[in-house]
Design a protein around this motif. Structure first.
Motif, mmCIF file in Angstrom:
data_model
loop_
_atom_site.group_PDB
_atom_site.id
_atom_site.type_symbol
_atom_site.label_atom_id
_atom_site.label_comp_id
_atom_site.label_asym_id
_atom_site.label_seq_id
_atom_site.Cartn_x
_atom_site.Cartn_y
_atom_site.Cartn_z
ATOM 1 N N ALA A 84 49.404 -7.285 104.174
ATOM 2 C CA ALA A 84 49.427 -8.712 103.899
ATOM 3 C C ALA A 84 48.052 -9.351 103.989
ATOM 4 O O ALA A 84 47.754 -10.304 103.247
ATOM 5 N N HIS A 85 47.189 -8.829 104.866
ATOM 6 C CA HIS A 85 45.958 -9.555 105.191
ATOM 7 C C HIS A 85 44.658 -8.768 105.002
ATOM 8 O O HIS A 85 43.580 -9.355 105.100
ATOM 9 N N VAL A 86 44.754 -7.455 104.762
ATOM 10 C CA VAL A 86 43.558 -6.619 104.680
ATOM 11 C C VAL A 86 43.534 -5.843 103.361
ATOM 12 O O VAL A 86 44.516 -5.188 103.008
ATOM 13 N N GLY A 87 42.431 -5.933 102.656
ATOM 14 C CA GLY A 87 42.186 -5.065 101.510
ATOM 15 C C GLY A 87 41.246 -3.964 101.953
ATOM 16 O O GLY A 87 40.144 -4.240 102.445
ATOM 17 N N TYR A 88 41.657 -2.704 101.814
ATOM 18 C CA TYR A 88 40.889 -1.574 102.354
ATOM 19 C C TYR A 88 40.471 -0.660 101.199
ATOM 20 O O TYR A 88 41.318 -0.123 100.492
ATOM 21 N N ILE A 89 39.169 -0.485 101.023
ATOM 22 C CA ILE A 89 38.656 0.487 100.058
ATOM 23 C C ILE A 89 38.300 1.737 100.853
ATOM 24 O O ILE A 89 37.271 1.798 101.516
ATOM 25 N N PHE A 90 39.186 2.723 100.803
ATOM 26 C CA PHE A 90 38.993 3.944 101.581
ATOM 27 C C PHE A 90 37.914 4.824 100.956
ATOM 28 O O PHE A 90 37.733 4.826 99.735
ATOM 29 N N GLN A 91 37.247 5.600 101.793
ATOM 30 C CA GLN A 91 36.203 6.499 101.301
ATOM 31 C C GLN A 91 36.773 7.514 100.313
ATOM 32 O O GLN A 91 36.114 7.883 99.344
ATOM 33 N N GLN A 92 38.012 7.950 100.535
ATOM 34 C CA GLN A 92 38.661 8.900 99.620
ATOM 35 C C GLN A 92 39.629 8.191 98.677
ATOM 36 O O GLN A 92 40.490 8.832 98.073
ATOM 37 N N PHE A 93 39.527 6.867 98.565
ATOM 38 C CA PHE A 93 40.265 6.009 97.629
ATOM 39 C C PHE A 93 41.741 5.850 97.980
ATOM 40 O O PHE A 93 42.286 4.761 97.919
ATOM 41 N N ASN A 94 42.451 6.966 98.290
ATOM 42 C CA ASN A 94 43.888 6.916 98.626
ATOM 43 C C ASN A 94 44.729 6.286 97.517
ATOM 44 O O ASN A 94 45.696 5.578 97.783
ATOM 45 N N LEU A 95 44.377 6.565 96.264
ATOM 46 C CA LEU A 95 45.235 6.156 95.155
ATOM 47 C C LEU A 95 46.433 7.098 95.086
ATOM 48 O O LEU A 95 46.360 8.250 95.520
ATOM 49 N N LEU A 96 47.545 6.608 94.539
ATOM 50 C CA LEU A 96 48.695 7.480 94.299
ATOM 51 C C LEU A 96 48.480 8.158 92.949
ATOM 52 O O LEU A 96 48.479 7.489 91.907
ATOM 53 N N PRO A 97 48.281 9.468 92.938
ATOM 54 C CA PRO A 97 47.764 10.145 91.741
ATOM 55 C C PRO A 97 48.657 10.052 90.514
ATOM 56 O O PRO A 97 48.156 10.032 89.385
ATOM 57 N N TYR A 98 49.989 9.991 90.704
ATOM 58 C CA TYR A 98 50.889 9.998 89.548
ATOM 59 C C TYR A 98 51.249 8.599 89.066
ATOM 60 O O TYR A 98 51.880 8.452 88.013
ATOM 61 N N LEU A 99 50.855 7.573 89.807
ATOM 62 C CA LEU A 99 51.063 6.209 89.331
ATOM 63 C C LEU A 99 49.961 5.825 88.352
ATOM 64 O O LEU A 99 48.840 6.345 88.421
ATOM 65 N N SER A 100 50.257 4.889 87.485
ATOM 66 C CA SER A 100 49.244 4.401 86.559
ATOM 67 C C SER A 100 48.173 3.617 87.304
ATOM 68 O O SER A 100 48.373 3.175 88.444
ATOM 69 N N VAL A 101 47.050 3.426 86.641
ATOM 70 C CA VAL A 101 45.976 2.608 87.192
ATOM 71 C C VAL A 101 46.504 1.221 87.550
ATOM 72 O O VAL A 101 46.282 0.719 88.655
#
Length: 234
Positions: A84-101
């Motif tokens: 709710a309150h924090v936007g975190y840009i992780f060093q390894q990104f932590n994107l969900l690989p199979y979801l779209s951009v």
């Protein structure tokens, strides 16, 4: 100024370690402040970011987000507060690989009504996600691709757009320009700093790249405030 993030008498040691890696008397960040946090490898930068975001809980002392002590909440409550309150840009990104951009960028809005409402103020969350991706220099032809199909530099910018959507009070960035060339780096910083300034989001930005330090309102050399890192060589 309005204090949004604070740490006091903070100590943390990894399980099994014979000494603390974080020992900080005080660290505070105000709304709208852009802090450049730097220091040599091993001085505790990523660990401190995890403590500030409530991903890790301190062994002693307090970390407060918007006046609330992370340690006073259950793991599930910390997860809700973070999205709710924090936007975190992780060093390894932590994107969900199979979801779209696009779906990756929209994830905070799926898990937080506050982020959804904030993202929809001037239209829709989808519209804000598209705007952020465009400002990050990602062509619309990429938006429906799976995240794993993107280059490292492209994934880094998607992670930044996800962190910014819905105007979180705090943005935490762990080496977010490491995979970007000089032109992309400067354009990325333009968007990140402008977005945080426009909505008075506090920004804590970790980097080894001293060339960009001048763009931030405050510089913190971590070994100067982290007594546990005082012997780490520069």
């Amino acid at each position: 100024m309005s204090l949004v993030l604070s740490a006091a008498a903070l100590r943390f040691a990894w399980p099994g370690a014979d000494r603390a890696c974080i020992d900080i008397e005080r660290f505070e960040v105000d709304a709208g402040e852009a802090v450049f946090l730097h220091g040599p490898s091993g001085c505790g930068k990523s660990t401190l970011l995890s403590l500030l975001a409530g991903v890790l809980i301190a062994d002693a002392g307090q970390v407060r987000l918007l006046g609330h002590d992370w340690a006073a909440h259950s793991g599930a409550a910390r997860d809700r507060a973070r999205v709710a309150h924090v936007g975190y840009i992780f060093q390894q990104f932590n994107l969900l690989p199979y979801l779209s951009v696009l779906d990756n960028v929209l994830l905070p809005c799926r898990f937080s009504g506050r982020r959804m409402a904030q993202a929809s103020q001037d239209g829709s969350a989808q519209a804000q996600a598209r705007e952020l991706l465009a400002r990050m220099g990602l062509d619309s032809s990429l938006w429906q691709r799976q995240a794993m199909q993107l280059s490292v530099g492209q994934q880094q910018r998607v992670a930044a757009a996800r962190a910014l959507i819905g105007h979180p009070e705090v943005v935490i960035a762990d080496e977010p320009t490491s995979a970007l060339d000089e032109d992309r780096r400067e354009a990325f910083l333009d968007v990140l700093l402008a977005a945080c300034a426009a909505h008075r989001s506090a920004l804590v930005f970790v980097s080894h790249d001293q060339r960009i330090a001048a763009r931030f309102s405050r510089h913190v050399l971590l070994p100067e405030i982290n007594r546990a890192a005082s012997g780490v060589a520069a």
